[in-house]
Design a protein around this motif. Structure first.
Motif, short mmCIF file in Angstrom:
data_model
loop_
_atom_site.label_atom_id
_atom_site.label_comp_id
_atom_site.label_asym_id
_atom_site.label_seq_id
_atom_site.Cartn_x
_atom_site.Cartn_y
_atom_site.Cartn_z
N GLN A 109 0.79 -1.12 0.09
CA GLN A 109 -0.17 0.12 -0.09
C GLN A 109 0.89 1.34 -0.09
O GLN A 109 0.52 2.38 -0.76
CB GLN A 109 -0.91 -0.04 1.30
N VAL A 110 1.93 1.34 0.84
CA VAL A 110 2.80 2.45 0.73
C VAL A 110 3.64 2.77 -0.34
O VAL A 110 3.65 3.76 -0.79
CB VAL A 110 3.72 2.33 2.01
N ILE A 111 4.12 1.61 -1.02
CA ILE A 111 4.86 1.75 -2.27
C ILE A 111 3.85 2.01 -3.41
O ILE A 111 4.34 2.94 -4.25
CB ILE A 111 5.58 0.39 -2.67
N THR A 112 2.68 1.65 -3.59
CA THR A 112 1.71 1.97 -4.56
C THR A 112 1.29 3.40 -4.32
O THR A 112 1.29 4.41 -5.09
CB THR A 112 0.42 1.40 -4.19
N LYS A 113 1.30 4.14 -2.96
CA LYS A 113 1.02 5.68 -2.86
C LYS A 113 2.08 6.38 -3.19
O LYS A 113 1.85 7.39 -3.81
CB LYS A 113 0.70 5.84 -1.46
N TYR A 114 3.28 6.18 -2.87
CA TYR A 114 4.39 7.04 -3.13
C TYR A 114 5.09 6.61 -4.25
O TYR A 114 5.87 7.53 -4.87
CB TYR A 114 5.54 6.91 -1.65
N ALA A 115 5.19 5.53 -4.90
CA ALA A 115 5.90 5.23 -6.04
C ALA A 115 7.25 5.79 -6.06
O ALA A 115 7.54 6.50 -6.86
CB ALA A 115 5.04 5.67 -7.40
N PRO A 116 8.27 5.18 -5.23
CA PRO A 116 9.56 5.82 -5.02
C PRO A 116 10.44 5.37 -6.09
O PRO A 116 10.08 4.46 -6.86
CB PRO A 116 10.08 4.98 -3.71
N VAL A 117 11.40 6.24 -6.66
CA VAL A 117 12.21 5.85 -7.67
C VAL A 117 13.42 5.31 -7.16
O VAL A 117 14.38 4.78 -7.82
CB VAL A 117 12.66 7.01 -8.54
N GLU B 135 15.94 -9.72 3.37
CA GLU B 135 14.47 -9.98 3.38
C GLU B 135 14.01 -9.94 2.12
O GLU B 135 13.33 -8.93 1.68
CB GLU B 135 13.89 -9.14 4.36
N PRO B 136 14.01 -11.23 1.40
CA PRO B 136 13.70 -11.15 0.14
C PRO B 136 12.30 -10.92 -0.33
O PRO B 136 11.91 -10.15 -1.19
CB PRO B 136 14.02 -12.72 -0.48
N ALA B 137 11.51 -11.00 0.70
CA ALA B 137 9.99 -10.66 0.63
C ALA B 137 9.74 -9.11 0.41
O ALA B 137 8.92 -8.59 -0.42
CB ALA B 137 9.12 -11.31 1.78
N ILE B 138 10.60 -8.32 1.06
CA ILE B 138 10.24 -7.03 0.65
C ILE B 138 10.90 -6.38 -0.24
O ILE B 138 10.20 -5.60 -0.88
CB ILE B 138 11.19 -6.24 2.16
N ILE B 139 12.12 -6.95 -0.72
CA ILE B 139 12.52 -6.53 -2.18
C ILE B 139 11.64 -7.00 -3.36
O ILE B 139 11.44 -6.25 -3.95
CB ILE B 139 13.88 -7.37 -2.33
N ASN B 140 11.32 -8.30 -3.06
CA ASN B 140 10.33 -8.76 -4.16
C ASN B 140 9.09 -8.04 -4.07
O ASN B 140 8.41 -7.66 -5.27
CB ASN B 140 9.67 -10.26 -3.94
N THR B 141 8.48 -7.57 -2.97
CA THR B 141 7.25 -6.85 -3.27
C THR B 141 7.36 -5.29 -3.83
O THR B 141 6.35 -5.07 -4.50
CB THR B 141 6.69 -6.48 -1.52
N ILE B 142 8.40 -4.81 -3.42
CA ILE B 142 8.95 -3.23 -3.91
C ILE B 142 8.81 -3.64 -5.50
O ILE B 142 8.61 -2.61 -6.30
CB ILE B 142 10.10 -2.97 -3.46
N GLU B 143 9.74 -4.56 -5.98
CA GLU B 143 10.01 -4.80 -7.30
C GLU B 143 8.91 -5.13 -8.22
O GLU B 143 8.90 -4.82 -9.41
CB GLU B 143 11.16 -5.61 -7.41
N SER B 144 7.81 -5.91 -7.42
CA SER B 144 6.71 -6.15 -8.26
C SER B 144 6.02 -5.05 -8.71
O SER B 144 5.22 -5.19 -9.41
CB SER B 144 5.77 -7.07 -7.33
N ILE B 145 5.87 -4.19 -7.70
CA ILE B 145 4.93 -2.77 -7.92
C ILE B 145 5.84 -1.69 -8.54
O ILE B 145 5.43 -0.99 -9.60
CB ILE B 145 4.63 -2.31 -6.66
N ARG B 146 7.11 -1.69 -8.37
CA ARG B 146 8.11 -0.80 -9.16
C ARG B 146 9.13 -1.33 -9.79
O ARG B 146 10.30 -1.46 -9.27
CB ARG B 146 8.59 0.27 -8.02
N PRO B 147 8.87 -2.02 -10.94
CA PRO B 147 9.95 -2.68 -11.71
C PRO B 147 11.03 -1.69 -12.14
O PRO B 147 10.94 -0.40 -12.61
CB PRO B 147 9.20 -3.17 -12.88
N GLY B 148 12.28 -2.22 -12.09
CA GLY B 148 13.48 -1.28 -12.30
C GLY B 148 14.13 -0.27 -11.33
O GLY B 148 15.03 0.46 -11.61
N ILE B 149 13.18 -0.21 -10.09
CA ILE B 149 13.67 0.50 -8.88
C ILE B 149 14.89 0.27 -8.67
O ILE B 149 15.44 -0.58 -8.59
CB ILE B 149 12.62 0.60 -7.80
N PHE B 150 15.60 1.55 -8.34
CA PHE B 150 17.04 1.31 -7.79
C PHE B 150 17.13 1.31 -6.51
O PHE B 150 16.59 2.02 -5.55
CB PHE B 150 17.74 2.66 -8.35
#
Length: 510
Positions: free
Chosen positions: A176-184, A194-209
């Motif tokens: 929900q937070v990543i969807t709201k802020y869409a960080p780059v 913690e792979p689950a954290i990384i995977n969740t972020i990447e699934s919403i923001r592909p290519g994020i740095f």
């Protein structure tokens, strides 16, 4: 290249190059009127910007003019590579005076995806957030974690924090937070696992740095000290972080990273807003996509999506705020009613709404403009004129809202500061339509600076000025045959006959 064979300039470049990881950063090295890139950096830049990569003494070399450098540098960052900007910090004459063959240089800024400032590179309708994240596991249930985070849009000065409990591996709260802020860009401790954290972020923001920084940057006591020092407060209670070590650590790490990379006090970040999840409806990525809140599912545009319907704001600042409202629906009845009171007022007072709309159409993106001025990144006279034109509208807005009885609008009116003195000063200094580049000149009004006026007069009619100067010198030193001449060897010089040599002042070079 062997260190023993380096020139002083090459040794200086190598010193800075060795300070940063070659895989993550390239070095923009200023040499006179150009930013130069060497070796592998040159090859990368040439490919990204589609410019020529040449070879000098066996070393790959690429570059572009310093005048257009900031926009070009941020294009490189948009391609996923961070840039270390090494600029000249002294005049070549100063270097010569102290007997050095090279001018002093230093790192003046490090540009990463989350610190881009140029309006030609940023999406004007979207925030450019950098996120810092830290988690703490529950002692009783290892799948239950507390996540503390901070986000900052350096281009607007917004700084938010939040914390929440989440369950691995689903990470619904994080979604929900990543969807709201869409960080780059995301900052994590270098020992984060913690792979689950990384995977969740990447699934919403592909290519994020993702950027890993030392774990000690997330130390809560030091983080609290930095935050209190920056915001000039004795405690963090007003910011919702007092006693919340994990959120404080994430916020302090983010602030410290920005200070270090911007080489600045970050004076445009004046407050921190703690987001309470209980105040807003939490929307995950699937909900936003399936309900077509931001974009439609046909062609991915905003046409027909809820945001596209609402997005009729007169300023880009308003458009970014509207997007945030769509992604963060209010759930508290009092908050909803306060917003509806404003909507109801303007639907009834059409004339007032139209007057405000017309005025706001002349207001530029003040959030990003003020931030850019604060960091002095590629600022020119046009930006300052835009600032004056925008601030000039404040008294008119306050006048229109003077008799409004809606609490929210009344508080908004009272919070507006009158910058009439600043507006008058800027308008008295700069012409109405200055050129886009400082090098073009013609941006300062006549009469502002006497010496500048004299230099302009010389440029407009140099022959007349030289003739007048010659007459003044003849009269001052009583040398009737004195002449001002020019040749290819000396340039301009004063010629005096031998019969008047005794009248020549000692200050003149012979």
């Amino acid at each position: 290249m062997s260190p023993g064979k380096l020139t002083p300039m090459q040794a200086q470049w190598l010193k800075f190059r060795n300070m940063y990881n070659e895989d993550e950063y390239i070095l923009a090295f200023r040499m006179g009127d150009f930013f130069e890139f060497f070796d592998d950096d040159a090859k990368k830049v040439a490919k990204i910007l589609d410019i020529t990569c040449t070879t000098r003494q066996g070393r790959p070399l690429a570059g572009f003019p310093y005048a257009s450098g900031h926009e070009q540098l941020e294009k490189i960052v948009k391609a996923g590579i961070s840039v270390v900007v090494v600029d000249q910090v002294e005049d070549p004459q100063e270097a010569k005076a102290r007997g050095s063959k090279v001018v002093r240089r230093d790192v003046v800024r490090v540009i990463t995806p989350g610190t881009v400032m140029d309006e030609n590179v940023l999406d004007k309708d979207t925030n450019n957030f950098m996120l810092s994240l830290l988690l703490a596991r529950s002692r009783k249930n290892k799948k239950l974690v507390k996540i503390g985070m901070a986000v900052c849009d350096l281009s607007t000065g917004e700084f938010h924090t939040t914390s929440f409990m989440d369950r691995l591996p689903r990470c619904a709260g994080l979604d929900q937070v990543i969807t709201k802020y869409a960080p780059v860009e995301v900052l994590l401790p270098d020992d984060f696992e913690e792979p689950a954290i990384i995977n969740t972020i990447e699934s919403i923001r592909p290519g994020i740095f993702f950027r890993n920084i030392p774990r000690n940057r997330f130390e809560s006591e030091e983080a609290a000290r930095k935050l209190k020092e920056h915001f000039n407060v004795s405690n963090l209670e007003a910011f919702g972080m007092e006693g919340d070590d994990i959120t404080t650590a994430a916020a302090g790490a983010l602030l410290g990273f920005l200070q270090e990379h911007q080489k600045s006090l970050l004076s445009n970040i004046t407050s921190s807003y703690h987001v309470l999840p209980s105040r807003f409806m939490q929307l995950d990525s699937n909900t936003v996509r399936n309900l077509e809140l931001l974009r439609n599912n046909s062609d991915g545009s905003t046409s027909g999506a809820l945001f596209g319907v609402f997005s009729r704001t007169r300023t880009t600042m308003g458009k970014r705020m509207m997007k945030n409202w769509v992604l963060s629906p209010l759930i508290a009845v009092d908050d909803i009613n306060a917003r509806l009171d404003v909507v109801d007022y303007f639907t009834k007072e059409i004339l007032v709404m139209e007057q405000l709309g017309e005025i706001l159409s002349g207001v530029c993106d003040l959030e990003r403009l003020i931030s850019r001025i604060n960091y002095s990144h590629a600022i020119n006279a046009r930006h300052l004129v835009q600032l004056a034109v925008s601030l000039e509208n404040i008294p008119s807005i306050k006048q229109i809202l003077r008799d409004v009885s809606i609490d929210y609008l009344d508080e908004l009116r009272k919070s507006m500061v009158d910058f009439s003195e600043l507006v008058q000063e800027l308008q008295s200094i700069f012409v109405d339509e200055p050129p886009p580049k400082i090098s073009e000149g013609a941006m300062i009004r006549d009469g502002v600076h006497g010496q500048l006026d004299d230099l302009r007069a010389i440029k407009r009619d140099s022959k007349a000025w030289l003739k007048q100067f010659q007459e003044e010198m003849r009269e001052k030193y009583d040398i009737t045959t004195l002449k001002v001449k020019k040749n290819k060897v000396f340039g301009y010089f004063i010629e005096v006959t031998k019969s008047h040599i005794d009248k020549v002042p000692d200050s003149w070079a012979r």
